[in-house]
Design a protein around this motif. Structure first.
Motif, short mmCIF file in Angstrom:
data_model
loop_
_atom_site.label_atom_id
_atom_site.label_comp_id
_atom_site.label_asym_id
_atom_site.label_seq_id
_atom_site.Cartn_x
_atom_site.Cartn_y
_atom_site.Cartn_z
N UNK A 127 37.20 33.45 45.50
CA UNK A 127 36.23 32.36 45.62
C UNK A 127 36.90 31.07 46.06
N UNK A 128 38.04 30.77 45.48
CA UNK A 128 38.74 29.53 45.83
C UNK A 128 39.30 29.57 47.25
N UNK A 129 39.84 30.69 47.67
CA UNK A 129 40.36 30.81 49.03
C UNK A 129 39.22 30.72 50.04
N UNK A 130 38.09 31.31 49.73
CA UNK A 130 36.93 31.22 50.63
C UNK A 130 36.42 29.79 50.71
N UNK A 186 38.18 27.81 53.19
CA UNK A 186 37.98 28.31 54.55
C UNK A 186 39.27 28.90 55.14
N UNK A 187 40.08 29.54 54.30
CA UNK A 187 41.28 30.22 54.78
C UNK A 187 41.21 31.72 54.57
N UNK A 188 40.05 32.21 54.14
CA UNK A 188 39.90 33.62 53.80
C UNK A 188 40.06 34.55 55.00
N UNK A 189 39.83 34.07 56.21
CA UNK A 189 39.97 34.94 57.37
C UNK A 189 41.44 35.28 57.63
N UNK A 190 42.36 34.55 57.04
CA UNK A 190 43.79 34.82 57.22
C UNK A 190 44.39 35.63 56.08
N UNK A 191 43.60 35.91 55.05
CA UNK A 191 44.12 36.57 53.85
C UNK A 191 43.68 38.03 53.83
N UNK A 192 44.65 38.92 53.74
CA UNK A 192 44.34 40.35 53.59
C UNK A 192 43.74 40.57 52.20
#
Length: 112
Positions: free
Chosen positions: A27-30, A33-39
């Motif tokens: 939730x925090x990474x999303x 707005x960096x979730x597209x870079x996180x596997x």
């Protein structure tokens, strides 16, 4: 970058006193707005790791990167008494400067 985003999320959750679990990390990474870079597997890996560790201890304990060098010296001293340290071979600086031909690049004369 993917691990770094999850590390920062874990630190933010810890600082805020929230539970560090897979859902909160995601939730925090999303929200950043960096979730597209996180596997996707990073969330569960960090959640599993931090569930078994005290984060304050992890943050205040110095990395074990320097321990083998100190441990090796201590083991050698204990095994052999006062062992003499090895000297590194360092080249001695030359007292004479070497003349290098720069092809007239820095001559005062104009050879045009």
């Amino acid at each position: 970058m993917s691990e770094l985003a999850v590390v920062y999320a874990a630190l933010i959750l810890h600082d805020g006193g929230a539970e560090i679990n897979e859902e909160n990390l995601k939730t925090l990474v999303e929200a950043a707005h960096t979730h597209q870079h996180v596997e996707a597997y990073w969330y569960s890996k960090f959640a599993e790791l931090l569930a078994t560790q005290d984060i304050n201890t992890v943050l205040t304990t110095i990395s074990a990167g320097a321990a083998p060098a100190a441990g090796a010296g201590g083991a050698a001293a204990a095994a052999g008494g006062a062992a003499e340290p090895e000297k590194e071979a360092t080249p001695e600086p030359s007292s004479e400067e070497e003349d290098v031909d720069m092809g007239g690049l820095y001559d005062d004369e104009d050879d045009f």
